[in-house]
Enzyme design. Structure first.
Site, mmCIF file in Angstrom:
data_model
loop_
_atom_site.group_PDB
_atom_site.id
_atom_site.type_symbol
_atom_site.label_atom_id
_atom_site.label_comp_id
_atom_site.label_asym_id
_atom_site.label_seq_id
_atom_site.Cartn_x
_atom_site.Cartn_y
_atom_site.Cartn_z
ATOM 1 N N GLY A 1 0.811 -1.081 -0.278
ATOM 2 C CA GLY A 1 -0.366 -0.098 0.137
ATOM 3 C C GLY A 1 0.824 1.228 -0.080
ATOM 4 O O GLY A 1 2.004 1.433 -0.336
ATOM 5 N N CYS A 2 0.327 2.477 0.536
ATOM 6 C CA CYS A 2 0.946 3.041 0.353
ATOM 7 C C CYS A 2 2.395 3.332 1.342
ATOM 8 O O CYS A 2 2.615 3.025 2.409
ATOM 9 C CB CYS A 2 0.359 5.066 1.355
ATOM 10 S SG CYS A 2 0.692 6.186 1.290
#
Length: 176
Positions: A9-10
């Site tokens: 993810g981020c």
């Protein structure tokens, strides 16, 4: 010192969690696993570079093992969602382990098997050799530490940190 390179993810989320872990010397947010040389945030977000947002972790294997780093990885993101973490959608947010050696590859595969026992859906994490890591722009580094009041930090990153703190893994002492 050894290195681990992970995407889940981020990169701000993984960076914030791993910066708290005892035995981690540094965490650099960046891009890897794509075909474009010297990508930047804008091009990675376009989805045309093939890169994932990743973190490169430098760690002391006498304090924390690669396998333990992977255990933290599984609790820090959802490895069962393809190209997505929460509202962050796109191939740049895919779950990926980029190994630095054949031993890391072996441990990654073993870790996936073990982690799979704790998820009802199949793990979709990719395992690939690290070819090149490109550090992200300066404003992405230490994001949670420098922007704790940002809404994304409060609503997305902080719950991941809180989850980590409940695991019993060692947390760095203040100032280390």
């Amino acid at each position: 010192m050894e290195q681990a390179t992970l995407g889940g993810g981020c990169f701000w989320c993984l960076e914030a969690v791993y910066q708290m872990v005892e035995g981690i010397e540094s965490v650099v947010s960046g891009y890897a696993a794509g075909q474009t040389k010297n990508p930047d945030y804008r091009s990675v977000c376009s989805g045309t570079t093939g890169h994932a947002e990743t973190v490169q972790i430098t760690f002391d294997s006498k304090v924390i093992s690669y396998f333990e780093i992977l255990e933290i990885f599984w609790i820090s993101h959802d490895p069962t969602t393809l190209n997505r973490q929460g509202n962050d959608v796109g191939t740049q947010y895919r779950s990926i382990i980029l190994y630095h050696s054949p031993e890391q590859k072996k441990q990654a595969e073993q870790s996936i098997q073990k982690a799979g026992e704790h998820f009802s859906d199949p793990i979709v994490t990719q395992v690939e050799i690290l070819k090149e890591f490109y550090p992200a722009e300066d404003y992405h580094q230490n994001y949670f530490r420098t922007n704790p009041k940002q809404a994304y930090c409060h609503y997305v990153i902080k719950p991941k940190i809180d989850k980590y703190l409940k695991t019993g893994f060692k947390v760095k002492k203040e100032g280390s």
